[in-house]
Design a protein around this motif. Structure first.
Motif, PDB file in Angstrom:
ATOM      1  N   GLY A   5       0.653  -1.320   0.067  1.00  0.00           N
ATOM      2  CA  GLY A   5       0.023  -0.053  -0.045  1.00  0.00           C
ATOM      3  C   GLY A   5       0.757   1.312  -0.003  1.00  0.00           C
ATOM      4  O   GLY A   5       0.413   2.182  -0.641  1.00  0.00           O
ATOM      5  N   ILE A   6       1.982   1.258   0.813  1.00  0.00           N
ATOM      6  CA  ILE A   6       2.844   2.500   0.742  1.00  0.00           C
ATOM      7  C   ILE A   6       3.457   2.531  -0.547  1.00  0.00           C
ATOM      8  O   ILE A   6       3.706   3.846  -0.895  1.00  0.00           O
ATOM      9  N   ILE A   7       3.973   1.419  -1.012  1.00  0.00           N
ATOM     10  CA  ILE A   7       4.458   1.728  -2.505  1.00  0.00           C
ATOM     11  C   ILE A   7       3.518   2.090  -3.591  1.00  0.00           C
ATOM     12  O   ILE A   7       3.763   3.211  -4.087  1.00  0.00           O
ATOM     13  N   ASP A   8       2.290   1.615  -3.347  1.00  0.00           N
ATOM     14  CA  ASP A   8       1.322   2.196  -4.345  1.00  0.00           C
ATOM     15  C   ASP A   8       1.189   3.690  -4.198  1.00  0.00           C
ATOM     16  O   ASP A   8       0.692   4.641  -5.110  1.00  0.00           O
ATOM     17  N   MET A   9       0.999   4.144  -2.964  1.00  0.00           N
ATOM     18  CA  MET A   9       0.927   5.722  -2.453  1.00  0.00           C
ATOM     19  C   MET A   9       1.771   6.442  -3.254  1.00  0.00           C
ATOM     20  O   MET A   9       1.820   7.472  -3.831  1.00  0.00           O
ATOM     21  N   LEU A  10       3.125   5.952  -2.861  1.00  0.00           N
ATOM     22  CA  LEU A  10       4.392   6.586  -3.230  1.00  0.00           C
ATOM     23  C   LEU A  10       4.403   6.770  -4.830  1.00  0.00           C
ATOM     24  O   LEU A  10       4.530   7.988  -5.586  1.00  0.00           O
ATOM     25  N   VAL A  11       4.267   5.826  -5.731  1.00  0.00           N
ATOM     26  CA  VAL A  11       4.135   5.662  -7.062  1.00  0.00           C
ATOM     27  C   VAL A  11       2.958   6.549  -7.704  1.00  0.00           C
ATOM     28  O   VAL A  11       3.318   7.396  -8.593  1.00  0.00           O
ATOM     29  N   ALA A  12       1.929   6.454  -6.949  1.00  0.00           N
ATOM     30  CA  ALA A  12       0.872   7.268  -7.422  1.00  0.00           C
ATOM     31  C   ALA A  12       1.111   8.746  -7.450  1.00  0.00           C
ATOM     32  O   ALA A  12       1.010   9.547  -8.441  1.00  0.00           O
ATOM     33  N   ARG A  13       1.761   9.230  -6.213  1.00  0.00           N
ATOM     34  CA  ARG A  13       2.132  10.591  -6.056  1.00  0.00           C
ATOM     35  C   ARG A  13       3.282  10.996  -7.026  1.00  0.00           C
ATOM     36  O   ARG A  13       3.335  12.084  -7.423  1.00  0.00           O
ATOM     37  N   LEU A  14       4.092  10.127  -7.045  1.00  0.00           N
ATOM     38  CA  LEU A  14       5.397  10.299  -7.968  1.00  0.00           C
ATOM     39  C   LEU A  14       5.109  10.558  -9.552  1.00  0.00           C
ATOM     40  O   LEU A  14       5.443  11.463 -10.134  1.00  0.00           O
ATOM     41  N   VAL A  15       3.965   9.742  -9.999  1.00  0.00           N
ATOM     42  CA  VAL A  15       3.590   9.722 -11.232  1.00  0.00           C
ATOM     43  C   VAL A  15       2.916  11.056 -11.457  1.00  0.00           C
ATOM     44  O   VAL A  15       3.130  11.803 -12.465  1.00  0.00           O
ATOM     45  N   ARG A  16       2.026  11.391 -10.299  1.00  0.00           N
ATOM     46  CA  ARG A  16       1.139  12.806 -10.627  1.00  0.00           C
ATOM     47  C   ARG A  16       2.092  13.973 -10.531  1.00  0.00           C
ATOM     48  O   ARG A  16       1.763  14.813 -11.399  1.00  0.00           O
ATOM     49  N   ASP A  17       2.827  13.984  -9.773  1.00  0.00           N
ATOM     50  CA  ASP A  17       3.760  15.156  -9.481  1.00  0.00           C
ATOM     51  C   ASP A  17       5.113  15.225 -10.426  1.00  0.00           C
ATOM     52  O   ASP A  17       5.658  16.395 -10.519  1.00  0.00           O
ATOM     53  N   HIS A  18       5.616  14.207 -10.826  1.00  0.00           N
ATOM     54  CA  HIS A  18       6.675  14.192 -11.396  1.00  0.00           C
ATOM     55  C   HIS A  18       6.746  13.459 -12.663  1.00  0.00           C
ATOM     56  O   HIS A  18       8.027  13.409 -13.537  1.00  0.00           O
ATOM     57  N   GLY A  19       5.835  12.912 -13.166  1.00  0.00           N
ATOM     58  CA  GLY A  19       5.742  12.313 -14.635  1.00  0.00           C
ATOM     59  C   GLY A  19       6.325  10.806 -14.369  1.00  0.00           C
ATOM     60  O   GLY A  19       6.754  10.458 -13.423  1.00  0.00           O
ATOM     61  N   ARG A  20       6.877  10.472 -15.736  1.00  0.00           N
ATOM     62  CA  ARG A  20       7.345   9.144 -15.917  1.00  0.00           C
ATOM     63  C   ARG A  20       6.594   8.115 -15.666  1.00  0.00           C
ATOM     64  O   ARG A  20       4.958   8.300 -15.448  1.00  0.00           O
ATOM     65  N   SER A  21       6.720   6.732 -15.627  1.00  0.00           N
ATOM     66  CA  SER A  21       5.736   5.716 -15.694  1.00  0.00           C
ATOM     67  C   SER A  21       5.744   5.018 -14.411  1.00  0.00           C
ATOM     68  O   SER A  21       6.738   5.373 -13.354  1.00  0.00           O
ATOM     69  N   LYS A  22       4.695   4.399 -14.044  1.00  0.00           N
ATOM     70  CA  LYS A  22       4.719   3.743 -12.754  1.00  0.00           C
ATOM     71  C   LYS A  22       6.028   2.707 -12.737  1.00  0.00           C
ATOM     72  O   LYS A  22       6.545   2.590 -11.653  1.00  0.00           O
ATOM     73  N   HIS A  23       6.190   2.044 -13.760  1.00  0.00           N
ATOM     74  CA  HIS A  23       7.440   0.981 -13.935  1.00  0.00           C
ATOM     75  C   HIS A  23       8.782   1.783 -13.459  1.00  0.00           C
ATOM     76  O   HIS A  23       9.341   1.103 -12.560  1.00  0.00           O
TER      77      HIS A  23
END
Length: 75
Positions: A5-23
């Motif tokens: 869950g914490i990884i999913d939260m980190l990834v979602a915020r990073l993609v939203r705020d900084h672009g790039r892919s989830k992978h």
């Protein structure tokens, strides 16, 4: 909250705020290490990001914010 869950939260915020892919961000974040609550009663998780200096700084800043809201994770 779980480690996934914490990884999913980190990834979602990073993609939203900084672009790039989830992978891409999952590779930068790496895995969550969980520690025993007996030895780490205030925060039982850690992540060691890998990537460029800027990517690591972004992840570590976000981790500090999430640690305040989710200091203890379950397996």
């Amino acid at each position: 909250m779980t480690a996934d869950g914490i990884i999913d939260m980190l990834v979602a915020r990073l993609v939203r705020d900084h672009g790039r892919s989830k992978h891409h961000w999952r590779k930068v974040i790496g895995r969550v290490r969980l520690y025993s609550r007996d030895t780490h009663p205030h925060c039982n998780w850690a992540i060691t990001p890998a990537g460029s200096a800027q990517e690591i700084a972004v992840v570590e800043t976000l981790m500090d914010d999430l640690r305040m809201r989710h200091p203890l994770l379950t397996a």
